[in-house]
Design a protein around this motif. Structure first.
Motif, PDB file in Angstrom:
ATOM      1  N   VAL A   1       0.843  -1.203   0.000  1.00  0.00           N
ATOM      2  CA  VAL A   1       0.000   0.000   0.000  1.00  0.00           C
ATOM      3  C   VAL A   1       0.877   1.252   0.000  1.00  0.00           C
ATOM      4  O   VAL A   1       0.630   2.202  -0.758  1.00  0.00           O
ATOM      5  CB  VAL A   1      -0.976  -0.009   1.196  1.00  0.00           C
ATOM      6  N   ARG A   2       1.931   1.273   0.823  1.00  0.00           N
ATOM      7  CA  ARG A   2       2.855   2.421   0.850  1.00  0.00           C
ATOM      8  C   ARG A   2       3.515   2.629  -0.509  1.00  0.00           C
ATOM      9  O   ARG A   2       3.619   3.755  -0.997  1.00  0.00           O
ATOM     10  CB  ARG A   2       3.942   2.205   1.908  1.00  0.00           C
TER      11      ARG A   2
ATOM     12  N   GLN B   1      -3.601   4.573  -8.418  1.00  0.00           N
ATOM     13  CA  GLN B   1      -4.955   4.714  -7.903  1.00  0.00           C
ATOM     14  C   GLN B   1      -5.715   3.396  -7.879  1.00  0.00           C
ATOM     15  O   GLN B   1      -6.862   3.353  -7.468  1.00  0.00           O
ATOM     16  CB  GLN B   1      -5.727   5.736  -8.756  1.00  0.00           C
ATOM     17  N   SER B   2      -5.094   2.334  -8.336  1.00  0.00           N
ATOM     18  CA  SER B   2      -5.747   1.017  -8.385  1.00  0.00           C
ATOM     19  C   SER B   2      -5.902   0.437  -6.996  1.00  0.00           C
ATOM     20  O   SER B   2      -5.216   0.834  -6.054  1.00  0.00           O
ATOM     21  CB  SER B   2      -4.926   0.044  -9.235  1.00  0.00           C
ATOM     22  N   GLN B   3      -6.785  -0.546  -6.885  1.00  0.00           N
ATOM     23  CA  GLN B   3      -6.991  -1.283  -5.644  1.00  0.00           C
ATOM     24  C   GLN B   3      -6.296  -2.637  -5.748  1.00  0.00           C
ATOM     25  O   GLN B   3      -6.280  -3.249  -6.806  1.00  0.00           O
ATOM     26  CB  GLN B   3      -8.490  -1.511  -5.404  1.00  0.00           C
ATOM     27  N   ILE B   4      -5.755  -3.117  -4.637  1.00  0.00           N
ATOM     28  CA  ILE B   4      -5.153  -4.448  -4.601  1.00  0.00           C
ATOM     29  C   ILE B   4      -6.286  -5.466  -4.574  1.00  0.00           C
ATOM     30  O   ILE B   4      -7.175  -5.380  -3.720  1.00  0.00           O
ATOM     31  CB  ILE B   4      -4.271  -4.634  -3.349  1.00  0.00           C
ATOM     32  N   GLU B   5      -6.271  -6.412  -5.505  1.00  0.00           N
ATOM     33  CA  GLU B   5      -7.224  -7.522  -5.473  1.00  0.00           C
ATOM     34  C   GLU B   5      -6.654  -8.646  -4.628  1.00  0.00           C
ATOM     35  O   GLU B   5      -7.257  -9.090  -3.669  1.00  0.00           O
ATOM     36  CB  GLU B   5      -7.522  -8.033  -6.879  1.00  0.00           C
ATOM     37  N   ASP B   6      -5.503  -9.142  -5.059  1.00  0.00           N
ATOM     38  CA  ASP B   6      -4.846 -10.178  -4.279  1.00  0.00           C
ATOM     39  C   ASP B   6      -3.346 -10.120  -4.485  1.00  0.00           C
ATOM     40  O   ASP B   6      -2.853  -9.476  -5.400  1.00  0.00           O
ATOM     41  CB  ASP B   6      -5.404 -11.583  -4.557  1.00  0.00           C
ATOM     42  N   ILE B   7      -2.637 -10.772  -3.576  1.00  0.00           N
ATOM     43  CA  ILE B   7      -1.185 -10.862  -3.622  1.00  0.00           C
ATOM     44  C   ILE B   7      -0.842 -12.341  -3.583  1.00  0.00           C
ATOM     45  O   ILE B   7      -1.372 -13.086  -2.758  1.00  0.00           O
ATOM     46  CB  ILE B   7      -0.545 -10.129  -2.422  1.00  0.00           C
ATOM     47  N   LEU B   8       0.052 -12.762  -4.471  1.00  0.00           N
ATOM     48  CA  LEU B   8       0.471 -14.158  -4.538  1.00  0.00           C
ATOM     49  C   LEU B   8       1.934 -14.261  -4.165  1.00  0.00           C
ATOM     50  O   LEU B   8       2.774 -13.542  -4.724  1.00  0.00           O
ATOM     51  CB  LEU B   8       0.266 -14.711  -5.953  1.00  0.00           C
ATOM     52  N   ILE B   9       2.222 -15.150  -3.235  1.00  0.00           N
ATOM     53  CA  ILE B   9       3.594 -15.469  -2.875  1.00  0.00           C
ATOM     54  C   ILE B   9       3.784 -16.944  -3.218  1.00  0.00           C
ATOM     55  O   ILE B   9       3.049 -17.803  -2.729  1.00  0.00           O
ATOM     56  CB  ILE B   9       3.862 -15.204  -1.387  1.00  0.00           C
ATOM     57  N   THR B  10       4.764 -17.225  -4.076  1.00  0.00           N
ATOM     58  CA  THR B  10       5.008 -18.588  -4.521  1.00  0.00           C
ATOM     59  C   THR B  10       6.259 -19.123  -3.839  1.00  0.00           C
ATOM     60  O   THR B  10       7.329 -18.527  -3.945  1.00  0.00           O
ATOM     61  CB  THR B  10       5.201 -18.627  -6.048  1.00  0.00           C
TER      62      THR B  10
END
Length: 124
Positions: free
Chosen positions: A58-59, A67-76
């Motif tokens: 977010v920072r 200006q976009s919103q985070i939908e998801d974050i993937l860590i593999t």
């Protein structure tokens, strides 16, 4: 609409390869509920750690002026996927769903689809 307990159960049963799930408040880093995990996967520690991941992203987005919103974050990882999905409904502001998947037993695209559906039905 589903509460935290129902959402956790659905994450663990409806998503193939699920190893652990949590609903987390990223303002405090506290898990509102967890299901699964085990001695090798402490979901409470993971909830707190992934809160830092969201805050950092977010920072960074703010610094970049995105200006976009985070939908998801993937860590593999070598043997796992860790999915973080922000809850976007008005009752879920400041929350995220956290799901750990066995990489060999899961379908990432279907897991993301199911997690989005569960997130949309969550009512806090």
């Amino acid at each position: 609409m589903a509460n935290v307990e129902v959402s956790l159960k659905e994450m663990m049963t409806a998503i193939e390869g699920a190893l652990g799930a949590a609903v987390v408040d990223y303002t405090s880093g506290m898990a509102l509920g967890t299901l699964g995990g085990g001695k090798d996967l402490d979901l409470t520690v993971a909830a707190a750690g992934n809160t830092d991941v969201i805050r950092a992203k977010v920072r960074t987005m703010e610094q970049l002026g995105l200006q976009s919103q985070i939908e998801d974050i993937l860590i593999t990882l070598t043997g796992q996927y860790h999915l973080i999905r922000l809850v976007t409904g008005r009752s879920g502001n400041g929350l995220f769903l956290y799901l750990v998947l066995d990489k060999n037993r899961s379908n990432l695209a279907m897991a993301r689809h199911q997690l989005k559906r569960i997130e949309e039905q969550l009512e806090i």
